[in-house]
Design an enzyme around this catalytic site. Structure first.
Site, PDB file in Angstrom:
ATOM      1  N   ARG A 155       2.738  -0.653  -7.124  1.00  0.00           N
ATOM      2  CA  ARG A 155       2.019   0.110  -6.524  1.00  0.00           C
ATOM      3  C   ARG A 155       2.289   0.606  -5.245  1.00  0.00           C
ATOM      4  O   ARG A 155       2.228   1.573  -4.660  1.00  0.00           O
ATOM      5  CB  ARG A 155       0.510  -0.611  -6.161  1.00  0.00           C
ATOM      6  CG  ARG A 155      -0.625  -0.440  -7.340  1.00  0.00           C
ATOM      7  CD  ARG A 155      -1.496  -1.664  -7.431  1.00  0.00           C
ATOM      8  NE  ARG A 155      -0.666  -2.818  -7.792  1.00  0.00           N
ATOM      9  CZ  ARG A 155      -0.309  -3.362  -9.089  1.00  0.00           C
ATOM     10  NH1 ARG A 155      -0.622  -2.685  -9.939  1.00  0.00           N
ATOM     11  NH2 ARG A 155       0.283  -4.358  -8.941  1.00  0.00           N
ATOM     12  N   THR A 156       2.827  -0.608  -4.348  1.00  0.00           N
ATOM     13  CA  THR A 156       2.798  -0.089  -2.930  1.00  0.00           C
ATOM     14  C   THR A 156       3.987   0.801  -2.863  1.00  0.00           C
ATOM     15  O   THR A 156       3.795   2.095  -2.285  1.00  0.00           O
ATOM     16  CB  THR A 156       3.046  -1.393  -2.165  1.00  0.00           C
ATOM     17  OG1 THR A 156       2.113  -2.380  -2.290  1.00  0.00           O
ATOM     18  CG2 THR A 156       3.041  -1.092  -0.587  1.00  0.00           C
ATOM     19  N   LYS A 208      26.114  -8.599  -0.416  1.00  0.00           N
ATOM     20  CA  LYS A 208      27.225  -9.133   0.220  1.00  0.00           C
ATOM     21  C   LYS A 208      26.873  -9.627   1.824  1.00  0.00           C
ATOM     22  O   LYS A 208      27.947 -10.063   2.424  1.00  0.00           O
ATOM     23  CB  LYS A 208      28.264  -7.849   0.579  1.00  0.00           C
ATOM     24  CG  LYS A 208      28.603  -6.868  -0.509  1.00  0.00           C
ATOM     25  CD  LYS A 208      29.254  -5.626  -0.180  1.00  0.00           C
ATOM     26  CE  LYS A 208      29.450  -4.599  -1.139  1.00  0.00           C
ATOM     27  NZ  LYS A 208      29.824  -3.330  -0.490  1.00  0.00           N
ATOM     28  N   ARG A 214       9.444  -4.170   2.899  1.00  0.00           N
ATOM     29  CA  ARG A 214       8.623  -5.160   2.351  1.00  0.00           C
ATOM     30  C   ARG A 214       9.708  -6.419   2.285  1.00  0.00           C
ATOM     31  O   ARG A 214      10.755  -6.183   1.654  1.00  0.00           O
ATOM     32  CB  ARG A 214       8.047  -4.939   0.854  1.00  0.00           C
ATOM     33  CG  ARG A 214       7.561  -6.033   0.121  1.00  0.00           C
ATOM     34  CD  ARG A 214       7.008  -5.882  -0.969  1.00  0.00           C
ATOM     35  NE  ARG A 214       5.536  -5.285  -0.760  1.00  0.00           N
ATOM     36  CZ  ARG A 214       4.701  -5.369  -1.799  1.00  0.00           C
ATOM     37  NH1 ARG A 214       4.831  -5.883  -3.132  1.00  0.00           N
ATOM     38  NH2 ARG A 214       3.385  -4.968  -1.724  1.00  0.00           N
ATOM     39  N   HIS A 240      -0.316  -7.484   5.236  1.00  0.00           N
ATOM     40  CA  HIS A 240      -0.105  -6.207   4.258  1.00  0.00           C
ATOM     41  C   HIS A 240      -1.079  -5.326   4.782  1.00  0.00           C
ATOM     42  O   HIS A 240      -2.034  -4.789   4.317  1.00  0.00           O
ATOM     43  CB  HIS A 240      -0.455  -6.633   2.904  1.00  0.00           C
ATOM     44  CG  HIS A 240       0.064  -5.450   1.767  1.00  0.00           C
ATOM     45  ND1 HIS A 240       0.369  -4.356   1.937  1.00  0.00           N
ATOM     46  CD2 HIS A 240       0.257  -5.673   0.544  1.00  0.00           C
ATOM     47  CE1 HIS A 240       0.794  -3.542   1.090  1.00  0.00           C
ATOM     48  NE2 HIS A 240       0.709  -4.582   0.117  1.00  0.00           N
TER      49      HIS A 240
HETATM   50  C1  NCD Z   1      -0.433  -7.303  -3.264  1.00  0.00           C
HETATM   51  C2  NCD Z   1       0.807  -8.121  -2.649  1.00  0.00           C
HETATM   52  O1  NCD Z   1       2.074  -7.557  -2.719  1.00  0.00           O
HETATM   53  O2  NCD Z   1       0.656  -8.732  -1.714  1.00  0.00           O
HETATM   54  N1  NCD Z   1      -0.086  -6.500  -4.348  1.00  0.00           N
HETATM   55  C3  NCD Z   1      -0.195  -5.290  -3.750  1.00  0.00           C
HETATM   56  O3  NCD Z   1       0.700  -4.860  -2.890  1.00  0.00           O
HETATM   57  N2  NCD Z   1      -0.978  -4.402  -4.045  1.00  0.00           N
HETATM   58  C4  NCD Z   1      -1.293  -8.711  -3.950  1.00  0.00           C
HETATM   59  C5  NCD Z   1      -0.370  -9.593  -4.867  1.00  0.00           C
HETATM   60  O4  NCD Z   1       0.711  -9.628  -5.029  1.00  0.00           O
HETATM   61  O5  NCD Z   1      -1.257 -10.435  -5.551  1.00  0.00           O
END
Ligand code: NCD
Length: 306
Positions: free
Chosen positions: A56-57, A85, A106, A134
């Protein structure tokens, strides 16, 4: 009016309530553009640096950028990149900033997004830093609450599940503590809310820690379910003890307030039964849609287009 141009979005704690409200108001403006499209970010490039899995993100950032006429490049895993590397994060950032106007990062390590922001001349958006934070998920969660329930102030909000390793609930709790809400922090003992988050949040709002979901479901306006973060346990035997601690079913929801909404950052494992999907309470797929609109707002703000 707060200015966002060129700003990093690393922690939700960097955003006082007027800033958050301005982002949510901007998302309202973006909503029609999600369908109609716009050339607002024409010529702008977003780089996504994802050192951890995501559906999703990453895709919603890419979708948001594309809907505003910009383009996206990046990687979804480190396989096939120079990270294999041995290239360090600082160097990766110093290289990729030459290819883009904004970086979305991320990373499995806490503090990684902050570090990337320090090394980058371009604005950095944190798309998840280990178990820590997040912030963009918290913003889209607030947006969902506001859209679905009209306002955030005055609500009883339950955060349920893994409050220790779940980064979305850390950012969300910090953000909600700036509103007039009552928080119910519902988790097994070993997955209790991180101490520093609990201490900070309870300075501003009433936050009740409990293990009993059953006892409190009647009181909640927002039922925010989370996945137990298996990948963050050092000891899988510990995970085995708490997996499946809470399972929300349509039957259990008959006890909830009529207008209560069920949210989940997704992915879900078994904490929300499939029979919840068809109830009027379920808002987790709606939440995904709001995520695109909210990220359109963030991109437009940070890149100075609104
Ligand atoms: C979450 C995350 O990556 O922290 N997912 C997201 O970005 N919607 C939640 C999760 O992984 O449980």
């Amino acid at each position: 009016m707060p200015s966002f141009t060129g700003r990093d979005i690393v922690s939700i704690r960097d955003l006082p309530r007027p800033d958050i409200d301005h982002i949510l108001d901007t998302a309202d403006v973006m909503e029609p553009l999600a369908k109609a499209g716009s050339e607002m970010l024409h010529g702008k490039i977003m780089a996504t640096l994802f050192f951890e899995p995501s559906t999703r993100t990453r895709l919603s950032f890419e979708s948001a950028m594309t809907r505003l006429g910009g383009t996206a490049l990046g990687f979804a895993e480190t396989k096939g990149t120079s990270v294999e590397k041995g290239e360090n994060l600082a160097d990766t950032v110093r290289v990729v900033e030459n290819y883009a106007d904004l970086l979305v990062v991320r990373h499995p390590l806490e503090g990684a997004a902050r570090m990337a922001a320090e090394f980058s001349k371009m604005p950095v958006i944190n798309a998840g830093s280990g178990a820590e934070e997040h912030p963009t998920q918290a913003l889209l969660d607030l947006y969902t609450i506001r859209k679905e329930l009209g306002a955030i102030d005055g609500l009883n909000i339950g955060l349920i599940g893994d409050l220790r390793f779940g980064r979305t609930v850390h950012s969300l709790a910090y953000a909600l503590s700036q509103y007039k809400v009552k928080l119910f922090l519902i988790s097994p003992e070993i997955l209790k809310m991180r101490k520093e988050v609990f201490e900070e949040v309870s300075k501003h709002v009433t936050a009740k820690e409990t293990a009993s979901f059953h006892e409190h479901i009647r009181e909640l306006d927002v039922v925010y379910m989370t996945r137990v973060q298996k990948e963050r346990f050092a000891d899988l035997a510990e995970y085995e003890k708490v997996k499946g601690s809470y399972r929300l079913t349509a039957e259990e929801l008959t006890k909830a307030k009529k207008n209560a909404i069920v949210m989940h950052p997704l992915p879900r494992v078994d904490e929300v039964a499939a029979d919840v999907d068809t109830t009027a309470h379920a808002k987790y797929f709606q939440q995904v849609q709001y995520g695109v609109v909210l990220r359109m707002a963030l991109l437009a703000l940070v890149l100075g287009a609104v």
